[in-house]
Design an enzyme around this catalytic site. Sequence first.
Site, PDB file in Angstrom:
ATOM      1  N   ASP A 138      54.563 -21.343 -47.802  1.00  0.00           N
ATOM      2  CA  ASP A 138      53.352 -20.593 -47.488  1.00  0.00           C
ATOM      3  C   ASP A 138      53.460 -19.870 -46.148  1.00  0.00           C
ATOM      4  O   ASP A 138      52.881 -18.801 -45.962  1.00  0.00           O
ATOM      5  CB  ASP A 138      52.142 -21.526 -47.480  1.00  0.00           C
ATOM      6  CG  ASP A 138      51.623 -21.806 -48.882  1.00  0.00           C
ATOM      7  OD1 ASP A 138      52.402 -21.660 -49.839  1.00  0.00           O
ATOM      8  OD2 ASP A 138      50.443 -22.167 -49.018  1.00  0.00           O
ATOM      9  N   CYS A 178      56.085 -29.439 -49.987  1.00  0.00           N
ATOM     10  CA  CYS A 178      55.189 -28.440 -49.398  1.00  0.00           C
ATOM     11  C   CYS A 178      53.932 -28.162 -50.212  1.00  0.00           C
ATOM     12  O   CYS A 178      53.692 -28.761 -51.246  1.00  0.00           O
ATOM     13  CB  CYS A 178      55.975 -27.182 -49.079  1.00  0.00           C
ATOM     14  SG  CYS A 178      57.061 -27.438 -47.638  1.00  0.00           S
ATOM     15  N   ASP A 179      53.155 -27.196 -49.714  1.00  0.00           N
ATOM     16  CA  ASP A 179      51.732 -27.055 -50.007  1.00  0.00           C
ATOM     17  C   ASP A 179      51.359 -27.096 -51.482  1.00  0.00           C
ATOM     18  O   ASP A 179      50.481 -27.849 -51.888  1.00  0.00           O
ATOM     19  CB  ASP A 179      51.208 -25.744 -49.415  1.00  0.00           C
ATOM     20  CG  ASP A 179      51.262 -25.711 -47.904  1.00  0.00           C
ATOM     21  OD1 ASP A 179      52.119 -26.392 -47.326  1.00  0.00           O
ATOM     22  OD2 ASP A 179      50.457 -24.987 -47.295  1.00  0.00           O
ATOM     23  N   LYS A 180      51.960 -26.251 -52.301  1.00  0.00           N
ATOM     24  CA  LYS A 180      51.568 -26.174 -53.707  1.00  0.00           C
ATOM     25  C   LYS A 180      52.483 -26.993 -54.602  1.00  0.00           C
ATOM     26  O   LYS A 180      52.151 -27.239 -55.769  1.00  0.00           O
ATOM     27  CB  LYS A 180      51.560 -24.712 -54.177  1.00  0.00           C
ATOM     28  CG  LYS A 180      50.742 -23.783 -53.304  1.00  0.00           C
ATOM     29  CD  LYS A 180      49.334 -24.301 -53.060  1.00  0.00           C
ATOM     30  CE  LYS A 180      48.563 -23.421 -52.098  1.00  0.00           C
ATOM     31  NZ  LYS A 180      49.128 -23.326 -50.746  1.00  0.00           N
ATOM     32  N   CYS A 230      55.603 -28.500 -41.994  1.00  0.00           N
ATOM     33  CA  CYS A 230      55.087 -28.136 -40.666  1.00  0.00           C
ATOM     34  C   CYS A 230      54.373 -29.332 -40.040  1.00  0.00           C
ATOM     35  O   CYS A 230      53.717 -30.114 -40.719  1.00  0.00           O
ATOM     36  CB  CYS A 230      54.173 -26.933 -40.773  1.00  0.00           C
ATOM     37  SG  CYS A 230      55.023 -25.456 -41.372  1.00  0.00           S
ATOM     38  N   SER A 278      44.688 -21.816 -44.420  1.00  0.00           N
ATOM     39  CA  SER A 278      45.799 -22.737 -44.237  1.00  0.00           C
ATOM     40  C   SER A 278      45.283 -24.037 -43.652  1.00  0.00           C
ATOM     41  O   SER A 278      44.267 -24.066 -42.948  1.00  0.00           O
ATOM     42  CB  SER A 278      46.824 -22.109 -43.291  1.00  0.00           C
ATOM     43  OG  SER A 278      47.690 -23.081 -42.762  1.00  0.00           O
ATOM     44  N   GLU A 303      45.704 -17.394 -48.370  1.00  0.00           N
ATOM     45  CA  GLU A 303      45.235 -18.057 -47.153  1.00  0.00           C
ATOM     46  C   GLU A 303      45.071 -17.050 -46.021  1.00  0.00           C
ATOM     47  O   GLU A 303      45.833 -16.092 -45.912  1.00  0.00           O
ATOM     48  CB  GLU A 303      46.217 -19.149 -46.731  1.00  0.00           C
ATOM     49  CG  GLU A 303      46.278 -20.296 -47.702  1.00  0.00           C
ATOM     50  CD  GLU A 303      47.250 -21.389 -47.285  1.00  0.00           C
ATOM     51  OE1 GLU A 303      47.203 -22.466 -47.897  1.00  0.00           O
ATOM     52  OE2 GLU A 303      48.046 -21.157 -46.354  1.00  0.00           O
TER      53      GLU A 303
END
Length: 547
Positions: free
Chosen positions: A78, A119-121, A191, A464, A439
Amino acid sequence: MRSETVKKGYQRAPNRALLRSLGVTDREMDLPFIGIANAYNNIVPGHLHLRSISQKVQEGVAAAGAVPFEFGTIGICDGIAMGHEGMRYSLPSRENIADAVELMVEAHRFDGLVCVCTCDKIVPGMLMAAVRCNIPAIVVTGGPMLPGYAAGRELSLIDVFEGVGRVAAGTMSEEELGELECAAMPGCGSCQGLYTANTMACVTEALGLSLPGCAAIPAVDAAKLRIARESGERVVGLVREGVRPRDLVTPKSLANAIRVDMALGGSSNTVLHLMAVAREAAVPLDLEAFNAVAEVTPHICHMMPGGPHSMLALYRAGGIPAVLKMLERHLDDAPTVSGRSILEIAKGARVADPDVIRTTDAPVSPAGGLKIVRGSLAPDGAVVKCAAVPEAMWRHRGPARVFDGEGAAMEAILHREIAEGDVLVIRYEGPRGGPGMPEMLSPTSALMGLGYARVALVTDGRFSGGTRGPCIGHIAPEAAVGGPIALVEDGDEIVIDLYAKSLDLAVERATLEERRKTWKPPARRLTGMLARYVQTVEQANLGAVQR
């Protein structure tokens, strides 16, 4: 075993011939087959190291008496996709990942599944797949990156994003930004703060789908390799015991996951993702459930971006088991993949740093870190990460500055065309309007870097997990389907009250109805996957899932 469908009986000789070509032996034909969904690639920092983690999972599977088969899935960073057209593809990738894992699991009739992801998704996509397929499964999250370091302080990616605003403000030189850029991200892992990837790892552990302690272990710590091997061993036990994801993803475990999210002050994106996972499990979960939990769950960890603590600090303080320890009296007991219940894990944990993981009697805030707000601007709800909002901005009334898209807003911010007190409205960035509900980290970080203290931002897009400040997202209905946000004009007064959980547009209904008569959504030409996505995606208040 499910896998007997492809390996037992004379009719399956062709299937077995193909398996033998892989090196599968006669003895292994009688063992469980375990699929390992590995989201490794070398464009996503959080996934760069997943080969070594997957290898340890495979060793664990083999040691426990089963046969591992690894396959790949996609993964989007992202941060790299942020601030341009690429961000429109991030949320849709969640559905793609869920579908891809389902395809592999069902086509090859695996007996069990290990999801290796960071990670995010990717984490929610794999969670959705695991619950949908409902074969014994365990998740190994890749772990956070170590903090960067410069000038005597820890750094994260958000420092770089906010540095862009500081350069625009003239308080940082481009040379200094370059030094920050080179120091902030020292290696592999997600992150460093409690952004979406790490929040989802913590939520996965609280759901009971990862082994205790997995979420906070840094990507480069050997403990991550050990827990990966243990997870490979344990999934074989789950197969033999017949424990499936829908045995674990229940109303009680979802409530526990939301509690941990609230206690940590996690990313607002978890609202979308937990609703999507719950839907796969056929467990009712709506926005009001988040408010109900938030009201009785103290916020006990002051994590980046709203606070000073990194995921490394959380790990050293005891990780999610220690958070569960502090929340023990708030939890519903529920089983986990470890074989121990969530309360057993909590009772056995220890808090090593009470400054990082506080008691519920001395919290950061008496209520949880997220709120669902409603009102005339968001009749079906919106989400705010109140843990990252200064209390001075919990009540705010200001004139709207309306932008049809993130790009126009970003240009106005960097040119300092925004005044203190304004409420920025960024619309046509929802699930269908974006499309893909991108985002808004670039504009929120630019506002911070430029030093704005009294500017709010509301959007039908997302934020985010790194966003901080008075930012309200996920407004539903979105502008593209004619939600009230589509009717806002420059200068309209917008009223925010986080204490009352309200978001209102101070414009007479008759005026809005007049505006609606001439409203038309912006025309746009979409092709490929996004063209298909907009035809099936639901609104944010339903998890932005595809029908």
